[in-house]
Design an enzyme around this catalytic site. Sequence first.
Site, PDB file in Angstrom:
ATOM      1  N   HIS A  35      33.520  39.201  44.530  1.00  0.00           N
ATOM      2  CA  HIS A  35      34.075  39.724  43.845  1.00  0.00           C
ATOM      3  C   HIS A  35      33.392  39.522  42.035  1.00  0.00           C
ATOM      4  O   HIS A  35      32.473  38.521  42.092  1.00  0.00           O
ATOM      5  CB  HIS A  35      35.554  39.399  43.924  1.00  0.00           C
ATOM      6  CG  HIS A  35      36.235  40.160  43.952  1.00  0.00           C
ATOM      7  ND1 HIS A  35      36.903  39.548  45.894  1.00  0.00           N
ATOM      8  CD2 HIS A  35      37.461  41.429  44.630  1.00  0.00           C
ATOM      9  CE1 HIS A  35      37.211  40.436  46.354  1.00  0.00           C
ATOM     10  NE2 HIS A  35      38.052  41.424  45.538  1.00  0.00           N
ATOM     11  N   LYS A  84      37.463  37.046  38.417  1.00  0.00           N
ATOM     12  CA  LYS A  84      39.060  37.411  39.845  1.00  0.00           C
ATOM     13  C   LYS A  84      39.453  35.933  39.414  1.00  0.00           C
ATOM     14  O   LYS A  84      38.294  35.416  39.473  1.00  0.00           O
ATOM     15  CB  LYS A  84      37.955  37.616  40.864  1.00  0.00           C
ATOM     16  CG  LYS A  84      39.505  37.544  41.366  1.00  0.00           C
ATOM     17  CD  LYS A  84      39.259  38.807  42.928  1.00  0.00           C
ATOM     18  CE  LYS A  84      40.005  38.450  44.006  1.00  0.00           C
ATOM     19  NZ  LYS A  84      41.634  39.161  43.322  1.00  0.00           N
TER      20      LYS A  84
HETATM   21  P1  NAD Z   1      43.215  42.213  33.880  1.00  0.00           P
HETATM   22  O1  NAD Z   1      42.894  40.763  33.335  1.00  0.00           O
HETATM   23  O2  NAD Z   1      41.877  43.541  33.928  1.00  0.00           O
HETATM   24  O3  NAD Z   1      44.363  43.271  33.566  1.00  0.00           O
HETATM   25  C1  NAD Z   1      45.468  42.175  34.031  1.00  0.00           C
HETATM   26  C2  NAD Z   1      46.160  42.932  32.539  1.00  0.00           C
HETATM   27  O4  NAD Z   1      47.588  42.309  32.411  1.00  0.00           O
HETATM   28  C3  NAD Z   1      45.839  42.135  31.119  1.00  0.00           C
HETATM   29  O5  NAD Z   1      44.980  43.690  30.859  1.00  0.00           O
HETATM   30  C4  NAD Z   1      46.359  40.993  30.428  1.00  0.00           C
HETATM   31  O6  NAD Z   1      46.356  41.127  28.665  1.00  0.00           O
HETATM   32  C5  NAD Z   1      47.907  42.309  31.120  1.00  0.00           C
HETATM   33  N1  NAD Z   1      49.350  41.269  30.564  1.00  0.00           N
HETATM   34  C6  NAD Z   1      48.792  39.779  31.016  1.00  0.00           C
HETATM   35  N2  NAD Z   1      49.666  38.942  30.731  1.00  0.00           N
HETATM   36  C7  NAD Z   1      51.130  40.194  29.947  1.00  0.00           C
HETATM   37  C8  NAD Z   1      52.431  40.320  30.189  1.00  0.00           C
HETATM   38  N3  NAD Z   1      52.996  39.006  30.278  1.00  0.00           N
HETATM   39  N4  NAD Z   1      52.627  41.524  30.013  1.00  0.00           N
HETATM   40  C9  NAD Z   1      52.481  42.580  30.233  1.00  0.00           C
HETATM   41  N5  NAD Z   1      50.558  42.898  30.475  1.00  0.00           N
HETATM   42  C10 NAD Z   1      49.863  42.178  30.599  1.00  0.00           C
HETATM   43  O7  NAD Z   1      43.108  41.658  36.069  1.00  0.00           O
HETATM   44  P2  NAD Z   1      42.900  42.681  37.228  1.00  0.00           P
HETATM   45  O8  NAD Z   1      41.702  43.056  36.710  1.00  0.00           O
HETATM   46  O9  NAD Z   1      43.539  44.615  36.637  1.00  0.00           O
HETATM   47  O10 NAD Z   1      43.255  42.855  38.144  1.00  0.00           O
HETATM   48  C11 NAD Z   1      44.913  42.595  38.106  1.00  0.00           C
HETATM   49  C12 NAD Z   1      45.512  41.702  39.508  1.00  0.00           C
HETATM   50  O11 NAD Z   1      45.119  42.982  40.009  1.00  0.00           O
HETATM   51  C13 NAD Z   1      44.401  40.494  40.233  1.00  0.00           C
HETATM   52  O12 NAD Z   1      46.056  40.353  40.926  1.00  0.00           O
HETATM   53  C14 NAD Z   1      43.873  41.469  41.059  1.00  0.00           C
HETATM   54  O13 NAD Z   1      43.537  40.723  41.841  1.00  0.00           O
HETATM   55  C15 NAD Z   1      44.593  42.630  41.371  1.00  0.00           C
HETATM   56  N6  NAD Z   1      43.955  43.156  41.976  1.00  0.00           N
HETATM   57  C16 NAD Z   1      44.897  44.319  43.436  1.00  0.00           C
HETATM   58  C17 NAD Z   1      44.334  45.391  43.722  1.00  0.00           C
HETATM   59  C18 NAD Z   1      44.866  45.907  44.607  1.00  0.00           C
HETATM   60  O14 NAD Z   1      44.297  46.926  45.593  1.00  0.00           O
HETATM   61  N7  NAD Z   1      45.623  45.084  45.438  1.00  0.00           N
HETATM   62  C19 NAD Z   1      42.532  45.930  43.320  1.00  0.00           C
HETATM   63  C20 NAD Z   1      42.509  45.390  42.006  1.00  0.00           C
HETATM   64  C21 NAD Z   1      42.872  44.415  41.257  1.00  0.00           C
END
Ligand code: NAD
Length: 269
Positions: free
Chosen positions: A158, A162
């Site tokens: 990744h 991550k």
């Molecule tokens: P990212 O860090 O880009 O996004 C997370 C967002 O949440 C950020 O903008 C952050 O500021 C925000 N955040 C943090 N604290 C917060 C709060 N208290 N209230 C509201 N927002 C808040 O991360 P990402 O790459 O978008 O990934 C997010 C999650 O999704 C990770 O756990 C990742 O592993 C997972 N993911 C899952 C899949 C899937 O298909 N299941 C695919 C991609 C990513």
Amino acid sequence: MTTPLSLAIAGAAGRMGRQLIDSALTRGHAIVGATERADHPDAACDLGVLAGHAAIGRVAQTDVRAAAADAGVWIDFTTPDVTLSALKAFTGTSVKAVIIGTTGFTPDQAAEIEQHASTVAIVKAGNFSLGVAVLSALVRQAASALGEEWDIDIFEAHHRHKVDAPSGTALMLAAAAADGRGAPLSDVQHAPYDGPDAKRAPGQIGFASSRTGGIIGEHEVRIGSETELISLKHTALDRRVFAEGAIRAAEWAVAQPPGLYGIHDVLGM
Ligand code: NAD
């Protein structure tokens, strides 16, 4: 075209948050609320503009109940703590279904999610792509057909941002392999190979992770005997696959009774 949904998106300015808004608007759904950290540089940006669309006249909030006030489905790709605190806030709101893409939950946190599923429909998946759902079915089938003289290892790569490892998808694939062998993953999961005492035991499932540059997601399951090697691999080429899968899950979940569901339930696989 399905009935338009009223969606709220957690972590709206994140990599997945923006993609989720894009996919939801593209499919004709309404974004009626969103959350984001107050100190995020784009916290005050219009939600449509965040995702490269025209302005929709809404910005993210910090309060979950305010963001969820008009929503039928809550979609959450943030962090385990953020997702769990949102789940506690939905009582008495219009939220009927929750889609959880966040990964990295501890077993205790996963059990907490299961408790919340007695009051709301929850779809939780470590990966919302159709290709990975098919890969997972293939892995289960291969593991069940091949005995313990075949070792199973999962490789995942990744992007550098991550947080959790192994990835939620790697764990999901490992759970499918363990299921194919009729064992719970906790009984057969090998710690990441490291150090002078890392030799695997028969039947264990191993992991290797890499965090390099901007890789969106690569997963390879290797199943090998002394004389043969099977390699099953999936590469995500665009974050859109996860967002589209999550929106599809939202369309399905809104009509389901409370319960904990996975991507296989959504796809009827
Ligand atoms: P990212 O860090 O880009 O996004 C997370 C967002 O949440 C950020 O903008 C952050 O500021 C925000 N955040 C943090 N604290 C917060 C709060 N208290 N209230 C509201 N927002 C808040 O991360 P990402 O790459 O978008 O990934 C997010 C999650 O999704 C990770 O756990 C990742 O592993 C997972 N993911 C899952 C899949 C899937 O298909 N299941 C695919 C991609 C990513």
